[in-house]
Design a protein around this motif. Structure first.
Motif, PDB file in Angstrom:
ATOM      1  N   ILE A   1     -17.002   3.548  15.127  1.00 59.37           N
ATOM      2  CA  ILE A   1     -16.083   2.386  14.836  1.00 59.37           C
ATOM      3  C   ILE A   1     -16.756   1.455  15.759  1.00 59.37           C
ATOM      4  O   ILE A   1     -16.949   1.687  17.119  1.00 59.37           O
ATOM      5  CB  ILE A   1     -14.508   2.578  15.297  1.00 59.37           C
ATOM      6  CG1 ILE A   1     -13.886   3.412  14.062  1.00 59.37           C
ATOM      7  CG2 ILE A   1     -13.984   1.232  15.172  1.00 59.37           C
ATOM      8  CD1 ILE A   1     -12.563   3.804  14.294  1.00 59.37           C
ATOM      9  N   SER A   2     -16.999   0.045  15.443  1.00 62.54           N
ATOM     10  CA  SER A   2     -17.486  -0.850  16.336  1.00 62.54           C
ATOM     11  C   SER A   2     -16.402  -1.342  17.306  1.00 62.54           C
ATOM     12  O   SER A   2     -15.526  -1.621  17.005  1.00 62.54           O
ATOM     13  CB  SER A   2     -17.869  -1.882  15.460  1.00 62.54           C
ATOM     14  OG  SER A   2     -18.906  -1.755  14.522  1.00 62.54           O
ATOM     15  N   ILE A   3     -17.062  -1.480  18.570  1.00 57.45           N
ATOM     16  CA  ILE A   3     -16.375  -1.978  19.727  1.00 57.45           C
ATOM     17  C   ILE A   3     -16.863  -3.001  20.449  1.00 57.45           C
ATOM     18  O   ILE A   3     -18.254  -3.028  20.183  1.00 57.45           O
ATOM     19  CB  ILE A   3     -15.824  -0.837  20.802  1.00 57.45           C
ATOM     20  CG1 ILE A   3     -16.981  -0.203  21.440  1.00 57.45           C
ATOM     21  CG2 ILE A   3     -14.873   0.231  19.960  1.00 57.45           C
ATOM     22  CD1 ILE A   3     -16.676   0.676  22.554  1.00 57.45           C
ATOM     23  N   ASN A   4     -16.663  -3.864  21.196  1.00 60.78           N
ATOM     24  CA  ASN A   4     -17.390  -4.919  21.926  1.00 60.78           C
ATOM     25  C   ASN A   4     -17.900  -4.080  23.078  1.00 60.78           C
ATOM     26  O   ASN A   4     -17.233  -3.697  23.989  1.00 60.78           O
ATOM     27  CB  ASN A   4     -16.695  -6.150  22.435  1.00 60.78           C
ATOM     28  CG  ASN A   4     -15.329  -5.679  22.914  1.00 60.78           C
ATOM     29  OD1 ASN A   4     -14.751  -4.750  22.588  1.00 60.78           O
ATOM     30  ND2 ASN A   4     -14.595  -6.809  23.609  1.00 60.78           N
ATOM     31  N   GLU A   5     -19.351  -4.105  23.000  1.00 62.23           N
ATOM     32  CA  GLU A   5     -20.054  -3.083  23.632  1.00 62.23           C
ATOM     33  C   GLU A   5     -19.773  -3.358  25.573  1.00 62.23           C
ATOM     34  O   GLU A   5     -19.618  -4.340  25.667  1.00 62.23           O
ATOM     35  CB  GLU A   5     -21.492  -3.031  23.634  1.00 62.23           C
ATOM     36  CG  GLU A   5     -22.521  -1.972  24.481  1.00 62.23           C
ATOM     37  CD  GLU A   5     -22.099  -0.660  23.878  1.00 62.23           C
ATOM     38  OE1 GLU A   5     -21.159   0.016  24.734  1.00 62.23           O
ATOM     39  OE2 GLU A   5     -22.312  -0.113  23.017  1.00 62.23           O
ATOM     40  N   GLY A   6     -19.821  -2.260  26.367  1.00 63.80           N
ATOM     41  CA  GLY A   6     -19.813  -2.338  27.629  1.00 63.80           C
ATOM     42  C   GLY A   6     -19.974  -1.193  28.452  1.00 63.80           C
ATOM     43  O   GLY A   6     -20.464  -0.050  28.017  1.00 63.80           O
ATOM     44  N   PHE A   7     -19.433  -1.201  29.650  1.00 64.68           N
ATOM     45  CA  PHE A   7     -19.755  -0.096  30.576  1.00 64.68           C
ATOM     46  C   PHE A   7     -18.654  -0.121  31.555  1.00 64.68           C
ATOM     47  O   PHE A   7     -17.719  -0.977  31.617  1.00 64.68           O
ATOM     48  CB  PHE A   7     -20.780  -0.127  31.241  1.00 64.68           C
ATOM     49  CG  PHE A   7     -21.163  -0.985  32.263  1.00 64.68           C
ATOM     50  CD1 PHE A   7     -20.687  -1.124  33.447  1.00 64.68           C
ATOM     51  CD2 PHE A   7     -22.318  -2.232  31.680  1.00 64.68           C
ATOM     52  CE1 PHE A   7     -21.118  -2.368  33.936  1.00 64.68           C
ATOM     53  CE2 PHE A   7     -22.137  -3.240  32.415  1.00 64.68           C
ATOM     54  CZ  PHE A   7     -21.764  -3.408  33.802  1.00 64.68           C
ATOM     55  N   VAL A   8     -18.373   1.118  32.425  1.00 66.67           N
ATOM     56  CA  VAL A   8     -17.266   1.144  33.312  1.00 66.67           C
ATOM     57  C   VAL A   8     -17.724   1.343  34.624  1.00 66.67           C
ATOM     58  O   VAL A   8     -18.782   1.966  34.984  1.00 66.67           O
ATOM     59  CB  VAL A   8     -16.364   2.464  33.040  1.00 66.67           C
ATOM     60  CG1 VAL A   8     -14.943   2.333  33.713  1.00 66.67           C
ATOM     61  CG2 VAL A   8     -16.087   2.306  31.549  1.00 66.67           C
TER      62      VAL A   8
ATOM     63  N   ILE B   1     -16.562 -11.492  22.924  1.00 70.84           N
ATOM     64  CA  ILE B   1     -17.055 -12.142  21.754  1.00 70.84           C
ATOM     65  C   ILE B   1     -15.901 -12.853  21.257  1.00 70.84           C
ATOM     66  O   ILE B   1     -14.675 -12.855  21.219  1.00 70.84           O
ATOM     67  CB  ILE B   1     -17.048 -10.892  20.896  1.00 70.84           C
ATOM     68  CG1 ILE B   1     -18.351 -10.140  21.332  1.00 70.84           C
ATOM     69  CG2 ILE B   1     -17.554 -11.493  19.258  1.00 70.84           C
ATOM     70  CD1 ILE B   1     -18.585  -8.695  20.384  1.00 70.84           C
ATOM     71  N   GLN B   2     -16.394 -14.233  20.682  1.00 72.92           N
ATOM     72  CA  GLN B   2     -15.300 -15.013  20.154  1.00 72.92           C
ATOM     73  C   GLN B   2     -15.297 -14.800  18.582  1.00 72.92           C
ATOM     74  O   GLN B   2     -15.924 -14.854  17.802  1.00 72.92           O
ATOM     75  CB  GLN B   2     -15.883 -16.494  19.998  1.00 72.92           C
ATOM     76  CG  GLN B   2     -14.982 -17.530  19.772  1.00 72.92           C
ATOM     77  CD  GLN B   2     -13.814 -17.869  20.694  1.00 72.92           C
ATOM     78  OE1 GLN B   2     -13.677 -18.274  21.696  1.00 72.92           O
ATOM     79  NE2 GLN B   2     -12.448 -17.793  19.702  1.00 72.92           N
TER      80      GLN B   2
END
Length: 761
Positions: A34-41, A183-184
Motif C-alpha cells: 500500500i502506498s504511503i508518503n515515504e519517510g524514515f524514523v 504531499i499536497q
C-alpha cells in the motif's frame, strides 16, 4: 557505531515498542503493498544520545528534583533553566549528519517539503511536530535548533501536564520522530470497512472531499459518500456533497480556500479510485482481523494511506445491553452513544487543562468540550461530554483508549456539579445511572451480550466436511476465537511470538539460557493449544528473515547483512544451517505436548527449498524425540513453485501433508513485489498459473489421503475457487478471524453443489 535512522522498509509491525505505533503501522502498510508518503524514523536512541552528551540528563533531573511540591514561580524558573540547558547543549555530530544524509535521499523533484510527527511509545498519541522545507533540515544550524526545540517541547509538555512530579521521569522515555514527504492532496477522506449506518453489514463506505481532511472535519456527512458492496466490489450508492471550500496547506499553514464552481458539486473520486479504495479496505480488514477506519489521500491520481485503526460502532451493542445494565440502578440522564462499553467510577468535572490534576485513574471524565490532551496522563474509565457527533474528539479519544463514551448532554458539568457518588456509564445506549455495578453484574451483562451476538449471528447450522481453520498469532485473541465455530488453528504465526519474546534466540544459547527461551515459547503456544483443545493447532516454525531477526534485541550481533533477505537464509535453510535454534522450537513443542499434555499441537515447516533439505529437517525432528503419530503431524508450508512442481517428491519424505501459503505462492509464481504499488494489481488469486498450482498440490495430497490446506483469504472472497478446492479434495482452509463465518457459508454451499453434481452424474 549506533544507528539512528531507520526507513520504513527496515521496520515491521512488531516495532511499535521501539519506534511508536505510527511508524510501525506505516512500515506494515508499505510491506503490504500500500502506498504511503515515504519517510524514515529518527530512533529514540538519538534523543538519549543527546541527553547523555554534556551530562544533560543529570542537569535536568537535578532541576526536576528542586520543583517537587514547589510553588508556580519556582516551577517556571526551573523550566526556564531546563530550556537554557537544552539550547546550549550541542547535538552529537553523527545524529545531525545521519539526518541530513537521509533527508537528501528523501527529497525529490516533486516535493522539498517534509512533515514531521513524533510519538513517545505505543501507548501515546502521535503529535504533529512541524511542517518544514528540506532547506531547513539541510542547514546544520537550523536543524540543530529545530531538534532542540522539539525535544525541549517534549520535556516541557510532560513537565507542565504531570501533577505528580515526584514520579515524573522525563528523561526515561524516548521520543521517535518521523520524517515524511509532505504531499499536497487533490482529495482525501476515509474508508469505513463496516458501514457506519449499519444498514447493510456487507457494505463499506468511502467518504471523500476536495483538499485535506481537517482536525474537525471527521463527520462523514460532510463528504461525498460512496457505498460499495464488499463481496462483489460494486458501487451501490452515491451521495454527492456540494463543497464550497477546501482545506489546503500554504507555506506550512492550513487555510480554507474556495472550490472552483465547476468542481463544487461533482463527484470527488472516479469510480476506479472508489473501487480501489474499497479493495484496500478489504485488504486491511483482512490483515488486521477487525473492521477498519482508514485515512487516505490522492495525489496525481495515486492513492496513499496515512493511517488505519480498528473501527468500533456504538450501535453494534446498543440493543444488546438495552435494559440489562439498568437493573437495580436509577437512570440519571441520557445522551447519545459514541463508543460502547460499561464503566463505573466517580464523576470528575474537568473544565480546562488546569483541572487535570483532579483526574484520577478510573474516574469518569465529565467535560463540556474535550481537548485531545486531556486523557494523556491519566486514563479515565469513561468520557461523558457535551460535544456532538460520532466522530467528535471525545469519540476518537475513547476509541483509542478503548473506554465508553457518551456525548450530546447539555450542561453536563452543571448536572454533575457537587456529585460525589459513583455512577455507571453505558456507552452502548448513552445511559448514565446512579450507583455502581459489582463484578458479577458486569460479567452477567457481558455474558448476555455474547449470547445476543450468537443469536443474532447463528452462522450456518450445517457442519462442513472441509475443516474451517483460523490463522492467528495474537495471544489475547485465543479465548475469543476458540469460542467461534472453527475447527482449529490452521497456522499459528511464530513471527508474532518471536517478536513478543523480543530477544534473538542465539543470545539465549550464548548465555546458556536455552530453557528460558523454551519456557517462554511453550507458554505462548500453550495459550492456544489449551483454548482450542482438542482441535488441532498447527504451529508454523520460525520463518523470520535475517533483517527481521536483526530487529530483535542482540540481532545485529548475530545476523549478517543480506542484500535480499526475502530470498536469503530463512525457514528450512536456517534449520539446516543453524539447527540449534530450530531445536529450541522443537523442545518447546515437546514441552507443550508432553509436559502440558496438549496433544493437539502439530508442526508446519515453511520455506523448504529442496527435497534434500526436507529430508535433513525430518532427521532433526526425529532426533529431537518428536515422531509421527495419530496426534502429531508434520506439514509442509508451500511458499515457492519448487514445492508445487516436486510435491510428490516432498510427500515421499514422510510428511503428513501440504498447506499452501497463497500470498507467498502468488508472489513467487507471478514475480509480484507486493511492496511495489505499481504492480500490486497483478497480484491475482485466480491467475491460471496459481489455480493450476493449487490443483496439483491438493490432488497429490488427496490421492495419498494426506492433509491439504490453503492459507489465505481467497476462499472467503471467490466462491468459484472454493468450489474447485472442494472438487479437488481439499482437507481444510485457513482464513482470518473476520472471515470465518462467511467462509463457512461459502464452503457449505460449494460442498452441496459438488454433491449435487456427483449425484446427477
Amino acid at each position: 557505531m549506533p544507528k539512528f535512522v531507520y526507513w520504513f522498509d527496515q521496520l515491521d509491525r512488531s516495532d511499535g515498542s521501539r519506534f511508536g505505533e505510527k511508524a510501525a503501522l506505516l512500515a506494515d502498510l508499505k510491506k503490504s503493498g500500500i502506498s504511503i508518503n515515504e519517510g524514515f524514523v529518527l530512533s529514540p536512541k538519538a534523543y538519549f544520545e543527546f541527553l547523555e552528551s554534556g551530562h544533560l540528563r543529570e542537569k535536568i533531573n537535578k532541576l526536576l528534583g528542586s520543583v517537587v511540591k514547589s510553588d508556580k514561580t519556582v516551577k517556571e524558573e526551573s523550566l526556564r533553566l531546563i530550556r537554557d540547558a537544552i539550547n546550549s547543549q550541542p547535538l552529537p555530530r553523527q545524529v545531525v549528519e545521519e539526518i541530513q544524509k537521509n533527508v537528501r535521499k528523501l527529497a525529490t523533484e516533486k516535493t522539498n517539503d517534509l512533515e514531521l510527527t513524533y510519538s513517545f511509545g505505543p501507548e501515546e498519541s502521535v503529535r504533529t511536530a512541524s511542517k518544514l522545507t528540506q532547506s531547513v533540515v539541510s542547514n546544520k544550524k537550523t536543524l540543530i535548533d529545530f531538534l532542540r526545540k522539539l525535544w525541549g517541547n517534549y520535556l516541557e509538555t510532560g513537565f507542565l501536564e504531570n501533577d505528580q512530579l515526584e514520579t515524573l521521569n522525563l528523561c526515561g522515555r524516548g521520543v521517535a520522530i518521523i520524517f515524511n514527504q509532505s504531499i499536497q492532496p487533490e482529495s482525501s477522506g476515509m474508508v469505513y470497512t463496516k458501514d457506519p449506518s449499519l444498514t447493510e453489514k456487507s457494505r463499506l463506505l468511502v467518504a471523500a472531499k476536495w483538499g485535506l481532511v481537517g482536525p474537525k472535519q471527521g463527520e462523514h456527512q460532510y463528504f461525498d459518500n460512496y457505498e460499495v458492496d464488499k463481496i462483489n466490489l460494486e458501487i451501490i450508492f452515491k451521495n454527492i456533497f456540494s463543497q464550497q471550500s477546501q482545506l489546503v496547506q500554504i507555506e506550512g499553514k492550513l487555510k480554507n480556500v474556495p472550490v472552483a464552481k465547476s468542481f463544487a458539486s461533482i463527484q470527488k473520486l472516479s469510480d476506479k479510485n472508489i473501487l480501489e479504495l474499497a479493495r484496500i479496505g478489504k485488504q486491511l480488514e483482512s490483515r488486521f482481523g477487525f473492521p477498519q477506519e482508514i485515512s487516505w489521500f490522492i495525489s496525481r491520481d495515486r492513492i496513499f494511506v496515512s493511517d488505519t485503526r480498528q473501527f468500533h460502532l456504538a450501535a453494534d451493542l446498543q440493543t444488546q445491553t438495552q435494559g440489562r445494565i439498568g437493573e437495580g440502578l436509577k437512570l440519571l440522564i441520557k445522551g447519545s452513544p459514541a463508543f460502547p462499553g460499561i464503566a463505573t467510577g466517580i464523576p470528575r468535572i474537568i473544565k480546562n487543562q488546569k483541572d487535570l490534576s483532579k483526574l484520577k485513574n478510573g474516574d469518569i471524565l465529565i467535560t463540556d468540550a474535550i481537548n485531545k490532551e486531556f486523557p494523556r496522563i491519566k486514563k479515565p474509565a469513561a468520557i461523558v461530554t457535551n460535544g456532538s457527533g460520532s466522530y467528535s474528539q471525545a469519540s476518537l479519544i475513547s476509541k483509542k483508549l478503548g473506554i465508553p463514551c457518551v456525548i450530546d448532554i447539555e450542561n453536563i458539568t452543571d448536572f454533575f456539579n457537587n456529585f460525589h457518588y459513583a455512577i455507571t456509564v453505558n456507552g452502548a445506549t448513552g445511559q448514565i445511572f446512579s450507583g455502581g455495578l459489582s463484578p458479577s453484574q458486569k460479567s452477567s451483562i457481558s455474558y448476555h451480550v455474547a449470547q445476543k451476538r450468537r443469536s443474532d449471528n447463528p452462522g450456518p447450522s450445517a457442519q462442513t466436511a472441509t475443516k474451517i481453520f483460523v490463522t492467528i498469532g495474537e495471544r489475547d485473541l485465543a479465548s475469543e476465537l476458540a469460542g467461534k465455530e472453527v475447527d482449529g488453528i490452521g497456522m499459528l504465526k511464530s513471527e508474532i511470538i518471536f517478536s513478543e519474546i523480543g530477544i534473538h534466540p542465539k543470545k539465549f544459547i550464548s548465555d546458556k539460557k536455552q530453557k528460558v527461551f523454551i519456557d517462554k515459547l511453550a507458554s505462548f503456544i500453550s495459550t492456544f493449544t489449551a483454548a482450542f483443545d482438542p482441535r488441532p493447532v498447527i504451529y508454523k516454525s520460525s520463518d523470520l528473515r535475517s533483517d527481521e531477526y536483526r530487529n530483535l534485541k542482540w540481532g545485529e550481533k548475530y545476523e549478517s547483512f543480506e542484500p535480499n533477505p526475502l530470498l536469503g537464509t530463512r525457514g528450512g535453510s536456517r534449520y539446516v544451517i543453524n539447527p540449534e535454534e530450530f531445536e529450541l522450537e522443537l523442545e518447546a513443542i515437546k514441552t507443550v505436548r508432553n509436559k502440558f499434555g496438549h496433544k493437539n499441537l502439530w508442526l508446519m515447516l515453511p520455506f523448504v527449498r529442496t527435497v534434500s533439505e526436507m529430508e535433513k529437517i525430518r532427521k532433526i525432528i526425529s532426533s529431537s524425540g518428536l515422531h509421527k503419530s495419530d496426534t502429531f503431524k508434520t506439514i509442509l508450508l508451500a511458499n515457492i513453485p519448487a514445492n508445487v512442481l516436486l510435491v510428490e517428491k516432498y510427500l515421499q519424505t514422510g510428511i503428513d501433508g501440504v498447506a499452501v501459503s497463497l500470498d507467498d505462492l502468488i508472489t513467487f509464481t507471478l514475480g509480484v513485489d507486493r511492496t511495489n504499488s505499481d504492480i500490486t494489481k497483478k497480484f491475482n488469486e485466480l491467475d491460471p498459473a496459481v489455480v493450476l498450482s493449487l490443483e496439483k498440490v491438493i490432488r497429490a495430497c488427496s490421492q495419498k489421503n494426506l492433509y491439504s490446506s490453503v492459507i489465505g483469504q481467497a476462499p472467503s472472497l471467490y466462491p468459484e475457487l472454493a468450489e474447485k478446492l472442494i472438487e479437488w479434495g481439499i482437507s481444510s482452509v485457513s482464513v482470518s478471524a473476520l472471515s470465518v463465518e462467511r467462509t463457512k457459508k461459502i464452503v457449505s454451499e460449494a460442498e452441496k453443489k459438488f454433491l449435487s453434481s456427483k449425484s446427477h452424474s
